[in-house]
Design a protein around this motif. Sequence first.
Motif, short mmCIF file in Angstrom:
data_model
loop_
_atom_site.label_atom_id
_atom_site.label_comp_id
_atom_site.label_asym_id
_atom_site.label_seq_id
_atom_site.Cartn_x
_atom_site.Cartn_y
_atom_site.Cartn_z
N SER A 164 0.82 -1.21 0.00
CA SER A 164 0.00 0.00 0.00
C SER A 164 0.86 1.26 0.00
O SER A 164 0.57 2.24 -0.69
N ARG A 165 1.94 1.25 0.79
CA ARG A 165 2.84 2.42 0.82
C ARG A 165 3.47 2.64 -0.54
O ARG A 165 3.58 3.79 -1.00
N ALA A 187 7.37 -7.31 6.79
CA ALA A 187 6.80 -7.49 5.45
C ALA A 187 7.44 -8.69 4.76
O ALA A 187 8.67 -8.84 4.76
N PHE A 188 6.61 -9.57 4.24
CA PHE A 188 7.00 -10.75 3.48
C PHE A 188 7.80 -11.77 4.31
O PHE A 188 8.50 -12.61 3.75
N PRO A 230 -2.90 -3.05 -7.97
CA PRO A 230 -1.50 -3.03 -7.51
C PRO A 230 -0.56 -3.89 -8.33
O PRO A 230 0.62 -4.03 -7.99
N LEU A 231 -1.04 -4.49 -9.44
CA LEU A 231 -0.21 -5.39 -10.22
C LEU A 231 1.01 -4.67 -10.78
O LEU A 231 2.12 -5.23 -10.81
N THR A 232 0.83 -3.41 -11.20
CA THR A 232 1.95 -2.66 -11.77
C THR A 232 3.08 -2.51 -10.78
O THR A 232 4.26 -2.75 -11.10
N THR A 233 2.74 -2.14 -9.54
CA THR A 233 3.78 -1.98 -8.52
C THR A 233 4.36 -3.32 -8.09
O THR A 233 5.58 -3.45 -7.90
N LEU A 234 3.53 -4.33 -7.95
CA LEU A 234 4.04 -5.65 -7.57
C LEU A 234 5.09 -6.14 -8.56
O LEU A 234 6.08 -6.78 -8.17
N LYS A 235 4.91 -5.85 -9.82
CA LYS A 235 5.86 -6.30 -10.82
C LYS A 235 7.24 -5.70 -10.63
O LYS A 235 8.25 -6.27 -11.05
#
Length: 268
Positions: A164-165, A187-188, A230-235
């Motif tokens: 989200s950040r 995170a993760f 959020p797919l763009t950022t996840l990539k």
Amino acid sequence: MLRLSALYRYPLKSARGETLRQSPLDELGLAGDRRWMLVDEASGRFLTQRAVGKMSQLSALWNVAGGLTLSAPGYSTLDVALPGKDEALRGVTIWSDTLRVPDAGDEAAAWLSAFIGKPTRLVHVPPERARLTQSGYGKEEDRVAFADGFPLLLIGQSSLDDLSRKVGRELEMLRFRPNLVIEGGEAFAEDGWKRIRIGEVEFRLVKPCSRCILTTLDPRTGERSADREPLTTLKTYRERDGEVMFGQNLVNDGQGLLEVGMPVTVLE
């Protein structure tokens, strides 16, 4: 300290999820989770929000008798009884798996066909007819109902907060359709876990979850994000071998009761 902070169940694959305070676990994951599915009447191919975005507006609540209560804006509520495990078997296809499972009948089919906009059938999978999990992961005897590949999906709350950040706006956890949410770790952190215990039940984390266009759909409206987030950022930071990973697939070893607030112990 790690704890179970949220529980979600999806009685009908790709329809709205239910937020739970507690849930029993059976041999296929959370009791009642993704035991029902919509299929195209002609082909038997499964239907999801990937192709039918309005399924985000479809509510299918599970009851203790195993049946469903269907509802959607502008439609009357319909109670659907649990069909017998060997009754009205229909051939269906989910990904590369083909199986025969009970059909829920014409009344449910008419209701859902009107909602979806094309001839649609509702089917149920009893434990005896469940599929094997994705080959190459876990144990050969691991089974799954109508979830994509594995009985359960876990996401760390810190992982979503981190995403989200990076995206620049708060993202809904239901966008990723987990069953279990864990808070208290980095995170993760879940990427490094192999076995955990919640309550009296142990779980094996067998494979990272590869994400698709479904994550760009608003879980409340079914509308797709214009910026493909959020797919763009996840990539940009979660792509592995051409796939975007977020969350961990897991299998429960044994049955028991899960309740929000339970401590989570990393065993391996």
